[in-house]
Design an enzyme around this catalytic site. Structure first.
Site, short mmCIF file in Angstrom:
data_model
loop_
_atom_site.label_atom_id
_atom_site.label_comp_id
_atom_site.label_asym_id
_atom_site.label_seq_id
_atom_site.Cartn_x
_atom_site.Cartn_y
_atom_site.Cartn_z
CG ASP A 43 56.38 -44.91 13.17
OD1 ASP A 43 55.61 -44.29 13.94
OD2 ASP A 43 57.56 -44.55 12.97
CD GLU A 44 60.82 -46.80 13.29
OE1 GLU A 44 61.67 -46.94 12.39
OE2 GLU A 44 60.85 -45.83 14.10
#
Length: 525
Positions: A311-312
């Site tokens: 993620d991210e």
């Protein structure tokens, strides 16, 4: 105010004092005397899970001593007809040589049970030991102590029960604040009280890499301090504690973002000293280290799942690092790649490594949002963003876990202004067509650790996690009917040493608003 209380009381009167509520039940008001003893739970002594549970549930069911002598139910007979075949049982055995005969819980285990309590007998029947554990918890919640007569009592009941979702968990984050082993063991002890069966252990993050990895012993140089680390034996203790309670432990090693802590021990896996993440996609060393980390994890965590994060991911470091740009240019000539393609290459390679260690990869929603149906179908998509289309995920053939954050009914427990009632309103399958709903395996309460450690963990998590637990186990969604049952369950948690916050808090972990928090019903929030 009074009308709300009357509606809640009327709805609750039809329900037994249990959390989570069973799927099917028929309970009378007839109170039966129970005669406790150290051998009250009659189980197969040769099954280590059941034998341990029988001992564990004596003080949970009978917390006030043995009571006055008398006549009543002398035992609960536990009968397990294990429907797990020999081949499947063998496949679930752990990879560790030191407990090679142990049976571990797995996704899809039959957790159903039938509990029957009459004036003359009490019997618990289950297909597996895991179902028997859930039934023992139900029985323990039905037992009440009468302080006037110094006796234990239970109501006559017939309960047939099974979970709505197979995967029901809590994520804990030891990368932002270190959680001591004692805290983790305490967390594991409490999960079965709400019939939760997964501990998602977010082990590493930007700030810390606290776990021992024998193949790469320098990695835990990225821990907060030498005291704030988990040895191999520490991990084994947590996994074993969970096994005996029917709780799966799913580790997470977040890559390629959120991984600056890897650079302390192995700086070569990071783009540069000043631009450390995402991990360096251009180097074989990066994937060799990841391979060793996941290989060590496979030996410690018997569960079939491993969480790889994903993620991210901000690829600007890749775009600004000369060696990675040189690698990309070489690839560009052959494949016309961009940094987005490099991101895809990283997460697909990480998943391939996980599968090589016989682990099924879980990856956060961004991976699907970016790369869609190109992911291997074994990937489990962990949906946390409101923008991710859950129906699209399952229509493309992927199983998923759901706990959307940053909304009013979020299951992100670090959102302190989300109340238990708001969390209770969320249903992971609400937007999914009926024929695809089994692709939604369940979800978690997510306790991201920026503002939580052992000092405030219980009151931040509970009782909101219990609300999530009922939505994942039961088929009910009536907040008014749930309220008095959850109040009683919150008080039961306190009796069992779990520091659950009051239900009527507008902010999680706030103190009680006045005396008698377990007896004085207050306005529901």
């Amino acid at each position: 105010m009074r009308s709300v209380l009357l509606v809640a009381a009327a709805a609750a009167a039809k329900q037994p004092p249990l959390w989570p509520l069973p799927q099917n039940y028929s309970c009378s008001t007839q109170k039966l005397t129970v005669i406790p003893s150290p051998a009250f739970f009659r189980v197969d002594a040769g099954n280590d899970v059941l034998a341990a549970a029988a001992k564990r549930y004596i003080p949970l069911a009978f917390p006030h001593g043995w009571g006055a002598p008398g006549v009543g139910l002398p035992a609960l007979s536990v009968v397990v007809d294990d429907g797990v075949g020999a081949t499947e049982r063998a496949a679930r055995r752990p990879r560790r040589a030191d407990d090679a005969g142990a049976l571990y819980p797995a996704l899809g285990d039959d957790e159903s049970y039938k509990l029957r309590i009459t004036a003359t007998s009490a019997t618990l029947k289950a297909r597996t030991v895991w179902g028997a554990l859930r039934g023992l918890e139900t029985f323990s919640q039905l037992v009440a102590y009468n302080f006037d007569t110094a006796t234990y009592q239970v109501v006559a009941c017939t309960i047939q029960d099974a979970p709505r979702y197979p995967h029901r968990g809590l994520m804990v984050d030891s990368g932002r604040h270190f959680l001591p082993v004692a805290t983790l063991l305490h967390v594991v002890d409490a999960l079965p009280f709400a019939k939760l069966n997964v501990l998602h252990w977010h082990l590493t993050d930007t700030q810390s890499f606290p776990v021992e990895t024998p193949s790469r012993p320098s990695l835990w140089r990225g821990s907060f301090s030498k005291r704030e680390r988990y040895s191999v034996e520490d991990v084994k203790r947590v996994v074993e504690r969970a096994r005996l309670r029917g709780v799966r432990v799913v580790p997470e090693f977040d890559t390629p973002g959120h991984a600056e802590s890897w650079c302390s021990g192995y700086p070569g896996v990071c783009p540069s000293p000043t631009c450390k993440t995402p991990l360096d996609v251009s180097k074989a060393e990066t994937f060799a280290v990841l391979d060793d980390v996941l290989g060590d994890a496979a030996k410690l965590f018997p569960d079939a799942f491993v969480h790889l994060g994903g993620d991210e991911v901000d690829t600007s470091c890749w775009a600004s690092t000369p060696s990675i740009q040189q690698w990309l240019r070489a690839v560009l000539r052959a494949r016309n790649w961009t940094t987005a393609d490099a991101y895809s290459y990283f997460v697909s390679t990480a998943a391939k490594i996980a599968r090589s260690h016989q682990k099924r990869p879980i990856q956060w929603a961004e991976v699907f949002d970016e790369f869609g149906a190109t992911l291997d179908k074994s990937t489990i998509v962990h949906v946390w963003k409101l923008s991710t289309n859950i129906t699209e995920v399952v229509e493309n053939g992927y199983d998923c876990l759901v706990n959307v954050g940053y909304v009013a009914d979020s299951w992100y427990l670090d959102n302190l202004d989300v109340t238990w009632a708001q969390a209770y309103a969320s249903d992971p399958r609400a937007t999914v067509p009926p024929h695809l709903q089994t692709k939604v395996l369940g979800g978690h309460g997510e306790m991201w650790g920026e503002t939580v450690d052992g000092s405030d963990f219980d009151a931040t998590v509970w009782p909101r996690l219990a609300a999530i637990g009922e939505r994942l186990w039961s088929s009910v969604d009536d907040v008014d009917a749930a309220w008095p049952r959850l109040e009683a369950f919150r008080c039961l948690l306190l009796e069992r040493g779990v520091g659950a916050a009051p239900l009527n808090n507008s902010m999680a972990r706030a103190a009680p608003v006045g005396p008698g928090a377990c007896t004085q019903r207050r306005r529901r929030i």
